[in-house]
Every structure is written in structure tokens, then in C-alpha cells.
Enzyme design. Structure first.
Site, mmCIF file in Angstrom:
data_model
loop_
_atom_site.group_PDB
_atom_site.id
_atom_site.type_symbol
_atom_site.label_atom_id
_atom_site.label_comp_id
_atom_site.label_asym_id
_atom_site.label_seq_id
_atom_site.Cartn_x
_atom_site.Cartn_y
_atom_site.Cartn_z
ATOM 1 N N SER A 216 1.933 45.220 27.196
ATOM 2 C CA SER A 216 2.757 45.414 28.285
ATOM 3 C C SER A 216 1.931 46.107 29.602
ATOM 4 C CB SER A 216 3.923 46.308 28.066
ATOM 5 O OG SER A 216 3.451 47.706 27.644
ATOM 6 N N ASP B 94 5.489 57.706 30.986
ATOM 7 C CA ASP B 94 6.003 58.187 29.752
ATOM 8 C C ASP B 94 4.632 58.455 28.800
ATOM 9 O OD1 ASP B 94 4.819 55.691 29.511
ATOM 10 O OD2 ASP B 94 6.790 54.747 28.423
ATOM 11 N N HIS C 210 2.774 53.984 29.925
ATOM 12 C CA HIS C 210 2.975 52.842 31.060
ATOM 13 C C HIS C 210 2.914 53.669 32.573
ATOM 14 C CE1 HIS C 210 5.209 51.222 27.823
ATOM 15 N NE2 HIS C 210 4.802 50.174 28.282
#
Length: 211
Positions: A17, A187, A190
Site C-alpha cells: 500500500s 499509523d 502509512h
């Protein structure tokens, strides 16, 4: 000016991601909205003479083994001349949030398979971005036991395969001296806009495309 990149390079960003970052899966030219898009935009602006092309095939949630499963279609078939790879944090994260552990040996096996197959099939250069963590809690601090050996794998493979190594974990650790971890990450994994900017700048600098 000499750079790692050469005229006409086709640069492929691969990983999870952190690379994916909202790319449009229906648009093969989409670069997402994270550090990859920033790095590609600035590279094109700083060295338009190189005529670089960029592709993003990151997939959120991927481990090294999952990247390996789609490597043929999402890497080799694109025939890149440069592969920038960032994968590993999910191999650690899944151990702590889902109880699915991946050994360091399994991680290295998958990672090495990616590099070997690309080197066998393509005339390609590698940029290896080590996985990183900016812990926001004591619970995340505990992830270090699992993640640090993976970082060492990436560093060792970079030397073995003659790759450019971007020591992102060390970079972000140093960045927390100037600003809190929350400035760089949402977090622990990310990135904020500032974090994406920092990683993009580091990638460009490492490849000889400074501002």
C-alpha cells in the site's frame, strides 16, 4: 549530470500500500497519490531530457509472497529497465494483527525469487527500499523483533545484487529528531504528506536527481 537513471528508462514501482497509495487499477498509467507520484513528477521535471516512463503496480496489503504471485503480470511482462521495490511491512504486520507469521527465511526466499526472475528475464537495475516503521505505541515497538531481521535481509540482498539501497528505516528514525513520528506517519506505517515527500526526495537523491 550522471544519474543512476538513463535516457528512456522504464521505471516500475512495486510493493504494497505504501506504493499503491490509491492508484486507479483501471488506468495502467496511474501512479497513485503517494510518494511514487511525487518522485515520478519531480524526476520528470528535473530531468526532462531523460524521457523517463513510470509505472506503479503496488497492491495494498501485499506481503513479499503475494508480490511474488503476481510478479509475471505486474513486473516481468512490463519489461522495465528499473525496478524499485518496497515490501516487507505486511509480512510483519500480519503476525501481530492476524496471527499469520512469515519467517525471515520465507521472506528472503520470496524476495530473492523476485530479483532472480527479473535478472534472468530482463536487462534491469534494482532500487531496494527497505521496509520501515515509525512506532506510535509500545505495542508497535514490539514489532521490531520481527521487522529488523527483514530490514537486514534487504540490505544484504542489495549488496549481493548490486542494487541501490534506500535505507528508509534509518532515514525516518533520524527524521523523528526534527519532528514527531506523527508528523511523518498516520499509523506507524502509512505516511502523511510530509512523510511521502521525505521518501520521494530520498529516492530522488539516492538516484542522483537532487533538487
Amino acid at each position: 549530470m550522471t544519474t543512476f537513471l538513463t535516457r528512456g528508462d522504464r521505471v516500475l514501482f512495486q510493493g504494497d500500500s505504501l506504493t499503491d497509495w490509491g492508484r486507479d487499477r483501471d488506468d495502467p498509467e496511474s501512479l497513485g497519490h503517494g510518494w511514487v507520484a511525487v518522485a515520478a513528477a519531480l524526476a520528470g521535471a528535473r530531468r526532462p531530457d531523460l524521457g523517463l516512463r513510470f509505472h506503479n503496480r503496488g497492491v495494498g496489503g501485499d506481503t513479499a509472497a503475494l508480490v511474488r504471485e503476481r510478479w509475471e503480470a505486474d513486473a516481468l511482462a512490463l519489461e522495465p529497465t528499473v525496478i524499485s521495490l518496497l515490501v516487507g511491512i505486511n509480512d510483519t504486520w500480519r503476525r501481530y494483527d492476524q496471527g499469520r507469521a512469515t519467517s525471515t527465511e520465507q521472506y528472503e526466499d520470496s524476495y530473492r525469487a523476485l530479483l532472480d526472475s527479473a535478472r534472468e528475464r530482463l536487462d534491469v537495475r534494482f532500487v531496494l527500499v527497505e521496509p520501515f516503521l515509525l512506532p506510535l505505541s509500545p505495542q508497535q515497538e514490539a514489532w521490531r523483533e520481527d521487522l529488523d531481521p527483514r530490514i537486514e535481509v534487504v540490505r544484504r540482498l542489495a549488496g549481493e545484487y548490486g542494487a541501490v539501497l534506500l535505507e528508509a528505516d534509518s532515514m525516518f528514525a533520524e527524521a523523528t529528531i526534527a519532528a514527531s513520528a506523527e508528523h511523518w506517519t498516520t499509523d506507524g506505517v502509512h505516511l502523511t504528506p510530509a512523510g511521502n515527500g521525505l521518501l520521494a526526495e530520498a529516492w530522488l537523491n539516492r538516484l542522483g536527481l537532487p533538487a
